[in-house]
Design a protein around this motif. Structure first.
Motif: not given
Length: 265
Positions: A218-231, A239-247, A252-254
């Motif tokens: 349910v919270y996906y839209p609010s999560i994804s819109t706060q992330l850099n669309p290019d990353v 467990v909870g929620s966090y983002f890990k970039a492929y690169d 490390q930057e984000t």
């Protein structure tokens, strides 16, 4: 003393005869009415008007009209009053594709079969093509023909608990969220037999467990819109929620900023 008017028997006889005659006429009229009604009923039952002339079907998409008629056991030419509509409804409801059925007689001698079919919520990818998945967690045995709908494609799913939970999520999630799911892979782990990996239409990947998938997506839209669309990377909702970039360099930057913004309330 007051004088009472005395009516002689001779004066009463004609009136009694008239009353009896009226009663006899009413009885005769009633008997004649019943007799002719029975005659008409016998004629009607022997005539084509009492036989089913046509069977109409509405509400069907997954099944053809002929499939529904054959499965119901209804036939043209049988008596419309002994056709067994209740039994035919019960037979139709045994089909995984149907969740509601009603049969009514129409004027003068037609039958209307109205069905409510299970919604298609996804496609199960198997050898031979894509197989429709219904909202009751059933997978149809025939692959989809023609262009498929814009629905998620499921990999390595079988009928059972995992698919039932995904079907529940499909019913409870807002359409604007569910429609962003492109592909879902069932990947059970030792510590999570309901683990899945979902690829979204906006390019992100979601790692989740089906036991909380509907609740957290349910919270996906609010999560994804706060992330850099290019990353692009993985949004972990196990467990909870966090983002890990492929690169890793981008991660490390984000990472610090994304992890803070992606956490749900």
């Amino acid at each position: 003393m007051t004088k009472q008017k005395v009516i002689s028997i001779e004066d009463r006889i004609p009136k009694l005869k008239q009353i009896r005659k009226k009663k006899a006429n009413r009885r005769l009229l009633l008997l004649l009415s019943v007799f002719f009604t029975l005659i008409l009923l016998v004629v009607y039952l022997q005539s084509p008007l009492s036989k089913v002339a046509e069977i109409h079907v509405k509400g069907n998409k997954l099944m053809t009209k002929q499939e529904i008629i054959e499965q119901s056991g209804l036939e043209i030419g049988v008596n419309i009053w002994t056709v067994g509509k209740g039994k035919a409804e019960e037979v139709l409801l045994k089909d995984d594709r149907i969740k509601g059925a009603s049969i009514t007689a129409g004027f003068p001698n037609d039958l209307m079969v109205a069905v409510v079919e299970q919604n298609e919520i996804a496609y199960a990818a198997r050898k031979g093509g894509l197989y429709p998945v219904l909202q009751n967690g059933k997978i149809l045995s025939e692959p989809v023909s023609g262009a498929p709908l814009q629905l998620p494609i499921l990999y390595d799913f079988k009928e059972g608990k995992a698919l039932d939970l995904f079907a529940e999520a499909a019913e409870t999630l807002p359409s604007e969220v569910f429609n962003t799911i492109s592909e879902v892979y069932y990947e059970p782990k030792k510590n999570d037999s309901l683990h899945i990996k979902a690829f979204m239409t906006d390019g992100f990947e979601v790692s989740a467990t089906l036991s909380t998938f509907a609740e957290k997506m349910v919270y996906y839209p609010s999560i994804s819109t706060q992330l850099n669309p290019d990353v692009k990377g993985v949004i972990d909702l196990e467990v909870g929620s966090y983002f890990k970039a492929y690169d890793p360099a981008q991660q490390q930057e984000t990472s610090e900023e994304a992890e803070e913004e992606a956490e749900t309330p």
